[in-house]
Design an enzyme around this catalytic site. Structure first.
Site, PDB file in Angstrom:
ATOM      1  N   ARG A 135      38.059  37.216  41.923  1.00 25.74           N
ATOM      2  CA  ARG A 135      38.827  38.198  40.986  1.00 25.74           C
ATOM      3  C   ARG A 135      37.958  38.240  40.110  1.00 25.74           C
ATOM      4  O   ARG A 135      37.429  40.055  40.186  1.00 25.74           O
ATOM      5  CB  ARG A 135      40.096  37.541  40.910  1.00 25.74           C
ATOM      6  CG  ARG A 135      41.241  37.365  41.334  1.00 25.74           C
ATOM      7  CD  ARG A 135      42.370  36.985  40.138  1.00 25.74           C
ATOM      8  NE  ARG A 135      41.739  35.857  39.423  1.00 25.74           N
ATOM      9  CZ  ARG A 135      42.046  35.150  38.749  1.00 25.74           C
ATOM     10  NH1 ARG A 135      43.320  35.875  38.727  1.00 25.74           N
ATOM     11  NH2 ARG A 135      41.804  34.326  37.986  1.00 25.74           N
ATOM     12  N   ASN A 179      45.517  36.911  41.891  1.00 24.48           N
ATOM     13  CA  ASN A 179      45.255  35.368  43.198  1.00 24.48           C
ATOM     14  C   ASN A 179      46.955  35.245  43.157  1.00 24.48           C
ATOM     15  O   ASN A 179      47.702  35.804  42.258  1.00 24.48           O
ATOM     16  CB  ASN A 179      45.475  34.082  42.274  1.00 24.48           C
ATOM     17  CG  ASN A 179      43.707  34.013  41.905  1.00 24.48           C
ATOM     18  OD1 ASN A 179      42.884  34.920  42.749  1.00 24.48           O
ATOM     19  ND2 ASN A 179      43.232  32.723  41.029  1.00 24.48           N
TER      20      ASN A 179
END
Length: 96
Positions: free
Chosen positions: A24, A42
């Protein structure tokens, strides 16, 4: 204006070893450098969801980077859907 410069929005699902490997953060870094807005999050099933909005050519460049991913990641597949743009994003963020 060419099609590659039209404003677009991609909904992306990245599968593989993409959680716990700075995926990320990597996505945010690349997207911000490209001037894209959206987020990376996520998912409970182990994938990462990415919403990226901006010039279509720059989103394509982000997708090329996501296929490689950061060190220690292993991208198995990327599913991309082109969706309607939104005015809700002002930056590229990491969502929990």
């Amino acid at each position: 204006m060419s099609e590659n410069n039209d404003n677009a929005c991609a909904e992306v699902y990245v599968s593989g070893r993409v959680q716990g490997v700075y995926f990320r953060g990597f996505t945010q870094k690349v997207a911000t450098r490209l001037g894209l807005v959206g987020y990376a999050r996520n998912l409970p099933d182990g994938r990462v969801k990415v919403i990226a909005q901006g010039k279509r050519s720059l989103i394509s460049e982000l997708l090329d980077n996501l296929r490689i991913g950061p060190e220690h990641s292993s991208v198995e597949s990327i599913d991309v859907s082109w969706v309607n743009t939104s005015d809700e994003f002002t930056e590229f963020s990491i969502k929990r």
